[in-house]
Motif scaffolding. Structure first.
Motif, mmCIF file in Angstrom:
data_model
loop_
_atom_site.group_PDB
_atom_site.id
_atom_site.type_symbol
_atom_site.label_atom_id
_atom_site.label_comp_id
_atom_site.label_asym_id
_atom_site.label_seq_id
_atom_site.Cartn_x
_atom_site.Cartn_y
_atom_site.Cartn_z
ATOM 1 N N GLY A 227 -32.116 52.826 17.127
ATOM 2 C CA GLY A 227 -33.235 53.725 16.872
ATOM 3 C C GLY A 227 -32.804 55.091 16.376
ATOM 4 O O GLY A 227 -33.615 55.902 15.973
ATOM 5 N N PHE A 228 -31.484 55.327 16.407
ATOM 6 C CA PHE A 228 -30.960 56.606 15.921
ATOM 7 C C PHE A 228 -30.535 56.419 14.471
ATOM 8 O O PHE A 228 -29.951 55.404 14.130
ATOM 9 C CB PHE A 228 -29.758 57.027 16.767
ATOM 10 N N PRO A 229 -30.834 57.403 13.601
ATOM 11 C CA PRO A 229 -30.451 57.205 12.192
ATOM 12 C C PRO A 229 -28.937 57.121 12.018
ATOM 13 O O PRO A 229 -28.181 57.741 12.768
ATOM 14 C CB PRO A 229 -31.022 58.449 11.493
ATOM 15 N N ASN A 230 -28.535 56.351 11.032
ATOM 16 C CA ASN A 230 -27.134 56.211 10.692
ATOM 17 C C ASN A 230 -26.547 57.565 10.288
ATOM 18 O O ASN A 230 -27.153 58.286 9.509
ATOM 19 C CB ASN A 230 -27.032 55.238 9.512
ATOM 20 N N LEU A 231 -25.384 57.892 10.835
ATOM 21 C CA LEU A 231 -24.834 59.241 10.625
ATOM 22 C C LEU A 231 -24.619 59.592 9.155
ATOM 23 O O LEU A 231 -24.685 60.754 8.771
ATOM 24 C CB LEU A 231 -23.511 59.396 11.390
ATOM 25 N N ASP A 232 -24.358 58.579 8.329
ATOM 26 C CA ASP A 232 -24.128 58.855 6.902
ATOM 27 C C ASP A 232 -25.426 59.117 6.142
ATOM 28 O O ASP A 232 -25.403 59.647 5.042
ATOM 29 C CB ASP A 232 -23.442 57.651 6.236
ATOM 30 N N ASP A 233 -26.529 58.730 6.727
ATOM 31 C CA ASP A 233 -27.785 58.761 5.979
ATOM 32 C C ASP A 233 -28.469 60.120 5.963
ATOM 33 O O ASP A 233 -29.368 60.355 5.171
ATOM 34 C CB ASP A 233 -28.771 57.720 6.530
ATOM 35 N N PHE A 234 -28.076 61.015 6.879
ATOM 36 C CA PHE A 234 -28.708 62.339 6.888
ATOM 37 C C PHE A 234 -27.641 63.424 6.816
ATOM 38 O O PHE A 234 -26.461 63.175 7.070
ATOM 39 C CB PHE A 234 -29.583 62.515 8.133
ATOM 40 N N ASP A 235 -28.093 64.623 6.441
ATOM 41 C CA ASP A 235 -27.148 65.729 6.305
ATOM 42 C C ASP A 235 -27.042 66.518 7.607
ATOM 43 O O ASP A 235 -25.961 66.881 8.036
ATOM 44 C CB ASP A 235 -27.593 66.642 5.162
ATOM 45 N N CYS A 236 -28.169 66.796 8.213
ATOM 46 C CA CYS A 236 -28.159 67.626 9.412
ATOM 47 C C CYS A 236 -29.481 67.446 10.148
ATOM 48 O O CYS A 236 -30.378 66.783 9.646
ATOM 49 C CB CYS A 236 -27.955 69.092 9.048
ATOM 50 N N PHE A 237 -29.580 68.050 11.319
ATOM 51 C CA PHE A 237 -30.804 67.854 12.084
ATOM 52 C C PHE A 237 -31.307 69.165 12.671
ATOM 53 O O PHE A 237 -30.570 70.139 12.792
ATOM 54 C CB PHE A 237 -30.577 66.764 13.149
ATOM 55 N N ILE A 238 -32.610 69.178 12.965
ATOM 56 C CA ILE A 238 -33.241 70.336 13.607
ATOM 57 C C ILE A 238 -33.774 69.873 14.956
ATOM 58 O O ILE A 238 -34.502 68.879 15.040
ATOM 59 C CB ILE A 238 -34.393 70.906 12.743
ATOM 60 N N CYS A 239 -33.397 70.586 16.015
ATOM 61 C CA CYS A 239 -33.731 70.116 17.366
ATOM 62 C C CYS A 239 -35.210 70.338 17.694
ATOM 63 O O CYS A 239 -35.885 71.168 17.080
ATOM 64 C CB CYS A 239 -32.847 70.805 18.396
ATOM 65 N N TRP A 240 -35.690 69.616 18.698
ATOM 66 C CA TRP A 240 -37.099 69.696 19.085
ATOM 67 C C TRP A 240 -37.475 71.068 19.630
ATOM 68 O O TRP A 240 -38.617 71.474 19.551
ATOM 69 C CB TRP A 240 -37.432 68.573 20.070
#
Ligand SMILES: [Zn+2]
Ligand SMILES: [Zn+2]
Ligand SMILES: [Zn+2]
Ligand SMILES: [Zn+2]
Ligand SMILES: [Zn+2]
Length: 410
Positions: A227-240
């Motif tokens: 359920g977690f996106p593949n690490l290669d598929d995104f650049d970065c994340f913004i926390c809740w």
């Protein structure tokens, strides 16, 4: 090494392996550590929290790359990677420790821009745990937005609302196999929740939700939580946490699939209990109420998100979004990370090698460090000893080596 020339090494061979090790040390610490960034003001740079100075002064502090090596090398340092808008605290009243790279540093005042979150105490994430690179199995991500969390780091399982990360299935029983609330996060209103609700009703500990990986062929690949996106598929994340502070804006931005790869809900036992309360209080409009549950969520940005944020900024007619992007320009183009000059020296007596090796001792990085460490201990003596052999191209024999170590013992 023995008298048998077959198993001896020449000084030349030894020097080659020495150079390889030094190259390794330089790769871990590649910069010339001779400039403190204090005079550059508040910039985006690599920061190290000093726990030794914290203990001494009772004040949180962060120091720059060079100071981590030159001034605090025998202190307990925590590598924080990059922070925006931060100014080195070495030598100021915060560390009460003279900076060896700035003269008269004791008169320098700490910057008012610096913000200190829990990372400066050596703890990370919503769960406030210390980071141990040798034990940490989960992936940790830094929030790129940071205005609420101050660019904190998060465990992937905490982003999903899980209590702990466990892909080790050595002591599970078969009952656990049905317990995987992450299977259907794409449809958070359905199966995943039903599963969780069941667990709640069964009085199961909410912490006992491990990801099962029944495919032994996957052992080598980096485990990613279901359920977690593949690490290669995104650049970065913004926390809740940062998202909640600008909820109406991010509720709009998350729909832009040029910018956003996906969102991940933080489904906790608490949010499910709240949901059950709502359902109980009004069963007639159950479907309607279901939709009203607002889970906390994190956003995962695509690789070209800056470009597309810029496009959005230039084209949107939504004034709210426009002024939001105006006040958070790093979404449009992130500030470059300051890099100290590269250490160009090939001289194996250069300060970078010796100081770098010392600093490495205080920064848990990898197994390679142990090698560098052990090597450092005898490097200088061994080099002196081997010099004459190298000069004449002579082979180092068993007696020579014995003599060398006897001398060290003395
Ligand atoms: Zn500094
Ligand atoms: Zn220190
Ligand atoms: Zn310093
Ligand atoms: Zn955590
Ligand atoms: Zn954040």
């Amino acid at each position: 090494m023995s008298q048998d020339t077959q198993s001896s090494i020449t000084a030349q061979e030894y020097i080659s392996s020495q150079n390889a090790l030094e190259k390794q040390a330089r790769e871990l610490m590649p910069y010339d550590p001779n400039t403190c960034t204090y005079s550059m003001g508040s910039i985006r740079q690599q920061i190290y929290a000093c726990l030794t100075c914290l203990e001494k002064t009772n004040q949180l502090s962060g120091v720059c790359y060079s100071c981590s090596i030159q001034c605090h090398h025998d202190h307990n340092l925590i590598e924080l990677f990059t922070k925006r808008n931060f100014n080195c605290d070495c030598g100021t009243t915060r560390t009460q420790f003279p900076c060896s790279l700035r003269s008269n540093s004791k008169d320098d005042l700490p910057s008012n821009d610096n913000i200190y979150n829990q990372n400066y105490k050596g703890i990370f994430c919503d769960c406030s745990k210390p980071y141990n690179p040798l034990e940490e199995k989960s992936n940790m991500l830094q929030c790129i937005f940071g205005d609420q969390c101050n660019e904190d780091w998060y465990h992937d399982y905490c982003i999903m609302g899980l209590d702990h990360y466990d892909v080790d299935d050595t002591n599970h029983d078969d009952n656990d196999k049905s317990v995987n609330k992450l299977d259907s996060l794409g449809e958070p209103e359905q199966d995943a929740q039903t599963q969780l609700e069941k667990n709640l009703q069964n009085n199961d500990s909410i912490g006992d939700k491990r990801k099962q990986d029944d495919n032994p062929d996957d052992q080598d690949s980096e485990p990613v939580l279901n359920g977690f996106p593949n690490l290669d598929d995104f650049d970065c994340f913004i926390c809740w946490k940062c998202i909640n502070h600008h909820k109406p804006i991010f509720d709009k931005i998350k729909l832009n699939n040029e910018i956003v790869l996906t969102t991940v809900d933080k489904i906790t036992s608490k949010s499910l209990i709240e949901r059950n309360e709502i359902i109980k209080s009004n069963t007639n409009s159950l479907l309607h109420k279901k939709r009203k549950i607002d889970y906390d969520y994190s956003i995962f940005l695509k690789h070209n998100h800056e470009e597309n944020f810029t496009y959005l900024y230039n084209t949107t007619t939504d004034q709210e979004i426009k002024s939001f992007l105006q006040t958070h320009p790093h979404l449009l183009k992130d500030e470059p990370i300051y890099e100290p000059p590269q250490d160009e020296s090939d001289d194996d007596n250069s300060s970078i090698y010796d100081l770098g090796a010392r600093a490495i001792n205080n920064l848990p990085r990898d197994k390679a460090i142990e090698g560098v460490q052990a090597y450092q201990n005898i490097k200088d003596k061994l080099k002196e000893f081997l010099k004459p052999f190298a000069k004449d191209g002579k082979i180092v024999g068993e007696e020579d080596v014995k003599g060398f170590f006897e001398n060290i013992k003395k």
